[in-house]
Design a protein around this motif. Structure first.
Motif, PDB file in Angstrom:
ATOM      1  N   PRO A 141       0.834  -1.210   0.000  1.00  0.00           N
ATOM      2  CA  PRO A 141       0.000   0.000   0.000  1.00  0.00           C
ATOM      3  C   PRO A 141       0.867   1.257   0.000  1.00  0.00           C
ATOM      4  O   PRO A 141       1.887   1.317   0.695  1.00  0.00           O
ATOM      5  CB  PRO A 141      -0.797  -0.129   1.301  1.00  0.00           C
ATOM      6  CG  PRO A 141      -0.815  -1.598   1.588  1.00  0.00           C
ATOM      7  CD  PRO A 141       0.512  -2.113   1.135  1.00  0.00           C
ATOM      8  N   ALA A 142       0.454   2.265  -0.770  1.00  0.00           N
ATOM      9  CA  ALA A 142       1.294   3.453  -0.933  1.00  0.00           C
ATOM     10  C   ALA A 142       0.462   4.722  -0.930  1.00  0.00           C
ATOM     11  O   ALA A 142      -0.647   4.774  -1.483  1.00  0.00           O
ATOM     12  CB  ALA A 142       2.086   3.358  -2.233  1.00  0.00           C
ATOM     13  N   LEU A 143       1.031   5.759  -0.309  1.00  0.00           N
ATOM     14  CA  LEU A 143       0.475   7.105  -0.313  1.00  0.00           C
ATOM     15  C   LEU A 143       1.482   8.041  -0.961  1.00  0.00           C
ATOM     16  O   LEU A 143       2.654   8.050  -0.592  1.00  0.00           O
ATOM     17  CB  LEU A 143       0.194   7.570   1.115  1.00  0.00           C
ATOM     18  CG  LEU A 143      -0.116   9.066   1.307  1.00  0.00           C
ATOM     19  CD1 LEU A 143      -1.459   9.427   0.676  1.00  0.00           C
ATOM     20  CD2 LEU A 143      -0.102   9.435   2.795  1.00  0.00           C
ATOM     21  N   SER A 166       0.261  -1.651  -6.714  1.00  0.00           N
ATOM     22  CA  SER A 166      -0.028  -1.399  -5.305  1.00  0.00           C
ATOM     23  C   SER A 166      -1.475  -1.782  -5.006  1.00  0.00           C
ATOM     24  O   SER A 166      -2.400  -1.351  -5.699  1.00  0.00           O
ATOM     25  CB  SER A 166       0.200   0.076  -4.979  1.00  0.00           C
ATOM     26  OG  SER A 166      -0.159   0.341  -3.637  1.00  0.00           O
ATOM     27  N   PRO A 167      -1.720  -2.592  -3.954  1.00  0.00           N
ATOM     28  CA  PRO A 167      -3.079  -3.048  -3.663  1.00  0.00           C
ATOM     29  C   PRO A 167      -3.980  -1.955  -3.095  1.00  0.00           C
ATOM     30  O   PRO A 167      -5.198  -2.122  -3.045  1.00  0.00           O
ATOM     31  CB  PRO A 167      -2.853  -4.158  -2.627  1.00  0.00           C
ATOM     32  CG  PRO A 167      -1.576  -3.767  -1.947  1.00  0.00           C
ATOM     33  CD  PRO A 167      -0.726  -3.154  -3.016  1.00  0.00           C
ATOM     34  N   ILE A 195      -7.636  -1.869   4.417  1.00  0.00           N
ATOM     35  CA  ILE A 195      -7.495  -2.190   2.997  1.00  0.00           C
ATOM     36  C   ILE A 195      -8.630  -3.113   2.601  1.00  0.00           C
ATOM     37  O   ILE A 195      -8.773  -4.206   3.144  1.00  0.00           O
ATOM     38  CB  ILE A 195      -6.138  -2.853   2.709  1.00  0.00           C
ATOM     39  CG1 ILE A 195      -5.004  -1.908   3.091  1.00  0.00           C
ATOM     40  CG2 ILE A 195      -6.032  -3.249   1.242  1.00  0.00           C
ATOM     41  CD1 ILE A 195      -3.630  -2.513   2.944  1.00  0.00           C
ATOM     42  N   ARG A 196      -9.417  -2.684   1.671  1.00  0.00           N
ATOM     43  CA  ARG A 196     -10.594  -3.478   1.260  1.00  0.00           C
ATOM     44  C   ARG A 196     -10.290  -4.197  -0.054  1.00  0.00           C
ATOM     45  O   ARG A 196      -9.561  -3.718  -0.866  1.00  0.00           O
ATOM     46  CB  ARG A 196     -11.810  -2.575   1.091  1.00  0.00           C
ATOM     47  CG  ARG A 196     -12.227  -1.908   2.409  1.00  0.00           C
ATOM     48  CD  ARG A 196     -13.426  -1.004   2.192  1.00  0.00           C
ATOM     49  NE  ARG A 196     -13.832  -0.400   3.441  1.00  0.00           N
ATOM     50  CZ  ARG A 196     -13.318   0.754   3.907  1.00  0.00           C
ATOM     51  NH1 ARG A 196     -12.393   1.368   3.227  1.00  0.00           N
ATOM     52  NH2 ARG A 196     -13.734   1.253   5.044  1.00  0.00           N
TER      53      ARG A 196
END
Length: 343
Positions: A279-281, A306-307, A342-343
């Motif tokens: 996961p990334a921001l 990225s999920p 995270i869905r």
């Protein structure tokens, strides 16, 4: 009908219920010296957490990585109105670390940085920085019994964090790319220009405020980054170099300069965001003239594996949003990303 004092009392009760109790918790600091892969050079690692038992969870374990010019501890742990970004996260239950890469701040410096800059080739490139991050993550994981950490990289630190996360995804819980580098416009540097890059450079951090505020309207600059805050950062940063080349300056390795010339300025990414599987921001300031919003959006569009990914722009902020009047927007957006399911 309620008396005004009753409304005030009710308001205070609601307000106290909404304010997280951790804001009043004591935050403690610990510092560590971690050996690097280069003999004789140790890395400075600073930790902040709430006083008492630390909840060892990957999603609550954060490592900050700094940019190309200045160390981590004077950025992420600079108290502004009594608290730094590290304090802010630690008070909310995070186990927070900042790493000065070799050649920066309180970490050891390669021997070339004690010699004439032109006498040697550039030192401390992105690959060596990733080696330092590996040592720091391994130390934190061993100390806390976690298998992963959250990485928050600022500017060049985002490049370092991104490269580490693509090489060792099993060690990264989530990734925050704050004001990240991306491809630059203009002609590529020549081989002659690349060959002339010295081992290190002398920086006058007194120039940083004008650089950061370059794109800010003139009548907004003092409110965006108050001079008093900048002077506190300047004082801490100047004190971070034990052997400055001249009064009012600090040394910085030029490996990052060489990488920028060979990659970003030549139209080639230093790391491959399409390979990122965590996961990334991507987050940056509206008025960032060093890593403009278009750079961040271009990078965001390459995060195809990225999920869970998110892009955030902080309004009224620059490359140095972490010091500025809208810094809590930055802090809060990062915290929300770290805590959203995270869905």
């Amino acid at each position: 009908m309620r008396h005004p004092a009753q409304f005030l009392g009710l308001f205070l009760l609601v307000w106290l219920a909404l304010v997280p109790p951790v804001l009043a918790a004591d935050v403690v600091v610990e510092t560590f010296s971690v050996s690097s892969s280069q003999s004789g050079i140790d890395l400075y690692l600073r930790n902040k957490h709430r006083d008492g038992t630390v909840e060892a969870k990957a999603e609550k374990t954060v490592l900050f990585l700094h940019g190309a010019s200045y160390p981590a501890h004077t950025a992420f742990d600079l108290p502004i109105e009594g608290r730094s970004w590290m304090d802010w996260l630690a008070a909310r239950g995070y186990d927070v670390y900042s790493l000065d890469l070799r050649g920066y701040g309180r970490s050891g410096r390669p021997p070339e940085m004690s010699q004439a800059a032109e006498a040697n080739r550039p030192v401390v490139d992105t690959a060596q920085a990733v080696e330092d991050v590996t040592r720091a993550v391994d130390f934190i994981a061993s100390r806390r019994g976690v298998s992963k950490v959250v990485l928050i990289g600022w500017s060049w630190g985002a490049t370092v964090a991104g490269l580490y996360a693509t090489q060792l995804p099993d060690r990264v819980e989530r990734l925050v790319l704050y004001a990240p580098q991306w491809l630059r416009e203009g002609p590529a540097p020549s081989e002659a220009e690349i060959a002339r890059v010295p081992a290190w450079r002398q920086i006058d951090p007194r120039d940083a405020r004008d650089i950061w505020l370059k794109s800010v309207p003139a009548d907004r600059r003092d409110s965006v980054l108050p001079k008093a805050v900048f002077l506190e950062w300047l004082k801490a940063t100047l004190a971070s170099d034990p052997a400055p080349p001249a009064p009012g300056t600090v040394r910085a390795p030029n490996g990052v300069v060489l990488d920028t010339m060979r990659y970003w300025a030549a139209g080639k990414p230093r790391w491959n965001p399409e390979r990122l599987s965590v996961p990334a921001l991507v987050i940056q300031g509206e008025w960032d003239s060093e890593a403009p919003p278009a750079m961040g959006m271009a990078l965001f569009n390459h995060l195809t594996r990225s999920p869970f990914k998110r892009y955030v722009m902080v309004g009224g902020a620059t490359h140095a949003a972490l010091f500025e009047s809208n810094r809590v927007q930055l802090y809060s957006a990062v915290q929300q990303f770290l805590e959203d399911p995270i869905r």
